[in-house]
Design a protein around this motif. Structure first.
Motif, PDB file in Angstrom:
ATOM      1  N   VAL B  50      32.315  24.382  -0.298  1.00  0.00           N
ATOM      2  CA  VAL B  50      32.766  23.750  -1.535  1.00  0.00           C
ATOM      3  C   VAL B  50      32.258  24.587  -2.713  1.00  0.00           C
ATOM      4  CG1 VAL B  50      32.482  21.695  -2.987  1.00  0.00           C
ATOM      5  CG2 VAL B  50      32.782  21.454  -0.507  1.00  0.00           C
ATOM      6  N   SER B  53      30.328  25.514  -8.447  1.00  0.00           N
ATOM      7  CA  SER B  53      30.522  25.457  -9.897  1.00  0.00           C
ATOM      8  C   SER B  53      30.949  24.071 -10.369  1.00  0.00           C
ATOM      9  CB  SER B  53      31.559  26.495 -10.321  1.00  0.00           C
ATOM     10  OG  SER B  53      32.737  26.346  -9.538  1.00  0.00           O
ATOM     11  N   GLY B  54      31.422  23.217  -9.460  1.00  0.00           N
ATOM     12  CA  GLY B  54      31.742  21.836  -9.843  1.00  0.00           C
ATOM     13  C   GLY B  54      30.525  20.926  -9.786  1.00  0.00           C
ATOM     14  N   GLY B  55      29.383  21.476  -9.432  1.00  0.00           N
ATOM     15  CA  GLY B  55      28.190  20.654  -9.220  1.00  0.00           C
ATOM     16  C   GLY B  55      27.315  20.543 -10.451  1.00  0.00           C
ATOM     17  N   LEU B  56      26.251  19.810 -10.279  1.00  0.00           N
ATOM     18  CA  LEU B  56      25.359  19.496 -11.393  1.00  0.00           C
ATOM     19  C   LEU B  56      24.102  20.354 -11.300  1.00  0.00           C
ATOM     20  CD1 LEU B  56      24.975  17.455 -13.739  1.00  0.00           C
ATOM     21  CD2 LEU B  56      23.778  15.994 -12.106  1.00  0.00           C
ATOM     22  N   GLU B  63      23.303  21.116  -7.348  1.00  0.00           N
ATOM     23  CA  GLU B  63      23.649  20.139  -6.321  1.00  0.00           C
ATOM     24  C   GLU B  63      25.138  20.240  -6.042  1.00  0.00           C
ATOM     25  OE1 GLU B  63      21.791  16.039  -6.197  1.00  0.00           O
ATOM     26  OE2 GLU B  63      23.825  15.610  -6.855  1.00  0.00           O
ATOM     27  N   PRO B  65      28.870  19.416  -5.425  1.00  0.00           N
ATOM     28  CA  PRO B  65      29.616  18.260  -5.913  1.00  0.00           C
ATOM     29  C   PRO B  65      30.203  17.388  -4.807  1.00  0.00           C
ATOM     30  CG  PRO B  65      30.920  20.250  -6.151  1.00  0.00           C
ATOM     31  CD  PRO B  65      29.544  20.687  -5.722  1.00  0.00           C
ATOM     32  N   LYS B  66      30.224  17.903  -3.589  1.00  0.00           N
ATOM     33  CA  LYS B  66      30.932  17.162  -2.543  1.00  0.00           C
ATOM     34  C   LYS B  66      29.986  16.267  -1.733  1.00  0.00           C
ATOM     35  CE  LYS B  66      35.035  16.733  -0.852  1.00  0.00           C
ATOM     36  NZ  LYS B  66      36.344  16.892  -1.418  1.00  0.00           N
ATOM     37  N   HIS B  67      28.932  16.858  -1.218  1.00  0.00           N
ATOM     38  CA  HIS B  67      28.067  16.075  -0.322  1.00  0.00           C
ATOM     39  C   HIS B  67      26.600  16.138  -0.736  1.00  0.00           C
ATOM     40  CE1 HIS B  67      31.495  17.488   2.355  1.00  0.00           C
ATOM     41  NE2 HIS B  67      31.772  16.262   2.014  1.00  0.00           N
ATOM     42  N   ASN B  68      26.361  16.580  -1.985  1.00  0.00           N
ATOM     43  CA  ASN B  68      25.015  16.521  -2.574  1.00  0.00           C
ATOM     44  C   ASN B  68      23.976  17.419  -1.900  1.00  0.00           C
ATOM     45  OD1 ASN B  68      26.183  13.416  -2.546  1.00  0.00           O
ATOM     46  ND2 ASN B  68      25.638  14.201  -4.552  1.00  0.00           N
ATOM     47  N   ARG B  70      21.494  20.381  -1.856  1.00  0.00           N
ATOM     48  CA  ARG B  70      20.777  20.917  -3.008  1.00  0.00           C
ATOM     49  C   ARG B  70      20.195  22.291  -2.680  1.00  0.00           C
ATOM     50  NH1 ARG B  70      19.165  15.429  -2.761  1.00  0.00           N
ATOM     51  NH2 ARG B  70      20.008  14.252  -4.501  1.00  0.00           N
TER      52      ARG B  70
END
Lengths: 409, 104
Positions: B50, B53-56, B63, B65-68, B70
């Protein structure tokens, strides 16, 4: 013989618990008992990627070498017959016994059976990798698949079946799909996506009769319509696996009842994941049971800590997701705690609903959009929910106001 | 052979944030830390491919964005379930308002 830590159930929760015990430095025996022939594996792909793969394979949480390295004994496929709490023994179906110092029930859940006559070989449920393989064999262009139940699993399976070219009809008894836990506005987007991809969705459709001759199945709806299918996949919820715990005299309350530390009333026994109900601090200790991957993962790890005496309470905000076609839905929190919702649009095709309690607290957030469009904001919302944040509705509604800033504020 | 390539402008990434950068068929993630340093890693999560770049980004952590899953984006270290494989990192330098990463 043995002793040490025994875990009944080798799914996400049990597997994570076993690994966590070792990560925490526990050096005694760890035994993981699974009733499937496979390594501990991730279940979410079963209705999604694994279902459309040319050669589906288990996505293992830990390989043989990992388990050997960590000295985790994985008994499989092995069925537990009973638990003798007085003697601290797990009795296996083959008559052997396993002593424990601490025991974890991570027994998961089982698909709820459709309570009517007429079901046969062509009426199936999806829970295990072997279930998924059996369904996969029927998914091909023009095969006819009836999905009974418009919940997460049924709809994901329907989307996978459409990707493989099967004709799909989803039969939902409720007036809309995703009645449990998903707001109507988001369910409507999912419904439209299924129709756009050629799946039929029949809501408010009770089933009057099922006729399964072992080669095909005919479903007659209450209004007289008839659905002919090569296979019916039933996804109408799941029941916690509590039989062993109940027989051992532990309290059952919509699952094995545990406290915030995942203890049962027996100080040597814990339960975690789909099989247990626990008080959720973020909603004032309301007792819930969650059927969710992340919950299974986190509670498995938490149970391991508490089996080693850490005494940490569950603090997580529930989190769920579903992938169907190009859409991903993510939900943080329980929206039934709310009495109003605020919508924030994220670009043209994605939006989030923030769910507020009567006192203005953010209690849940539900988002849907292509790929991971809503992911960041749902994650931030989860942190705001954990804080019990009260936020101005106008700020929540405005995409210009960054949630990260609200979290800092 | 390694080479420095221009990934983005220094201002293209917000503080404590991440963007995607594609080059020669490969996807990278470019990070700007809360203390205003830049970092680069492979762009796809090692769990299920995944886009990170869509994550936090929070502090040193990205993290998925799909299944956390880290990771520490400064070191690439996987920080626990469901990720167990580290993320490859790349050297980064900032010159003339541009973020450059060393690939190959």
């Amino acid at each position: 013989m043995n002793g040490g830590m025994v875990i009944i159930g080798a799914g996400e929760c049990g597997g994570r618990a076993a690994l966590a015990l070792r990560d925490l430095g526990y050096a005694g025996p760890v035994t993981l008992i699974g009733d499937e022939p496979h390594l501990p594996y991730e279940r979410p792909p079963l209705s999604k990627d694994a279902m459309v793969a040319d050669a589906p394979a288990v996505k293992a949480i830990a390989g043989e070498a990992d388990l050997a390295d960590k000295a985790i004994t994985h008994l499989r496929p092995v069925t537990v017959a009973s638990v003798d709490r007085a003697a601290k023994l797990v009795k296996l179906a083959d008559g052997s016994e396993l002593a424990y110092e601490k025991l974890l029930f991570a027994t998961g859940s089982t698909p709820r059976k459709l309570p009517m006559p007429g079901l046969g070989r062509r009426c199936v449920y999806l829970r295990t990798f072997d279930d998924a393989l059996a369904i996969r064999r029927h998914l091909r262009p023009q095969s006819r698949i009836a999905v009974v139940g418009g919940g997460f699993i049924g709809l994901e399976l329907a989307a996978s079946a459409r990707r493989l070219g099967a004709d799909v009809a989803v039969i939902e008894a409720q007036p809309r799909i995703l009645m449990r836990g998903v707001p109507a506005e988001i369910a409507a987007v999912v419904h439209a996506a299924h129709e756009a991809h050629g799946a039929k969705i029949l809501c408010g459709a009770g089933i009057a009769a099922i006729d399964d001759d072992g080669q095909k199945v005919q479903l007659t709806l209450a209004d007289g319509r008839v659905i002919d299918a090569d296979l019916a996949v039933i996804g109408i919820g799941a029941e916690p696996n509590t039989r062993l715990a109940e027989a051992a005299g532990l309290r059952i309350e919509n699952g094995i009842a545990v406290d915030a530390m995942l203890h049962t009333a027996d100080p040597a026994i814990f339960a975690a994941g789909d099989c247990c109900s626990f008080p959720l601090a973020v909603y004032g200790g309301r007792r819930v049971r969650l059927e969710a991957w992340r919950n299974a993962q986190e509670q498995g790890a938490l149970a391991a800590r508490n089996m080693l005496g850490h005494e940490e309470p569950v603090s997580a905000v529930p989190w769920f997701w579903s992938d169907q076609y190009e859409l991903t839905m993510q939900i943080a929190g329980l929206s039934d705690e709310a009495n109003s919702s605020i919508r924030r649009d994220i670009g043209e095709n994605a939006f989030i609903l923030f769910h507020l309690a009567g006192d203005g607290r953010l209690v849940a957030a539900s988002g849907i959009g292509p790929d991971t469009a809503v992911a960041r904001d749902i994650r931030l919302a989860e942190m705001l929910i954990a804080k019990g944040a009260r936020l101005a509705p106008a700020a929540l509604a405005s995409p210009e106001v960054k949630l990260k800033r609200l979290l800092a504020g | 052979m390694s080479e420095w390539i221009e990934a983005c402008g220094a201002d293209d990434v917000d503080e404590e944030d991440v963007i995607r950068f594609d080059h020669a068929g490969h996807t990278f993630a470019i990070y700007r830390s809360p203390d205003d340093e830049y970092f680069a890693t492979d762009g796809l999560c090692t769990h299920e491919q995944v886009h990170l770049s869509g994550g936090l980004v929070i502090d040193d952590i990205i993290e998925c964005p799909k299944h956390n899953g880290r990771f520490n984006y400064k070191t690439g270290e996987a920080k626990g379930a469901p990720v167990c494989v580290n993320l490859k990192t790349y050297p980064v330098k900032v010159e003339g308002g541009k973020v450059l990463i060393q690939v190959g």
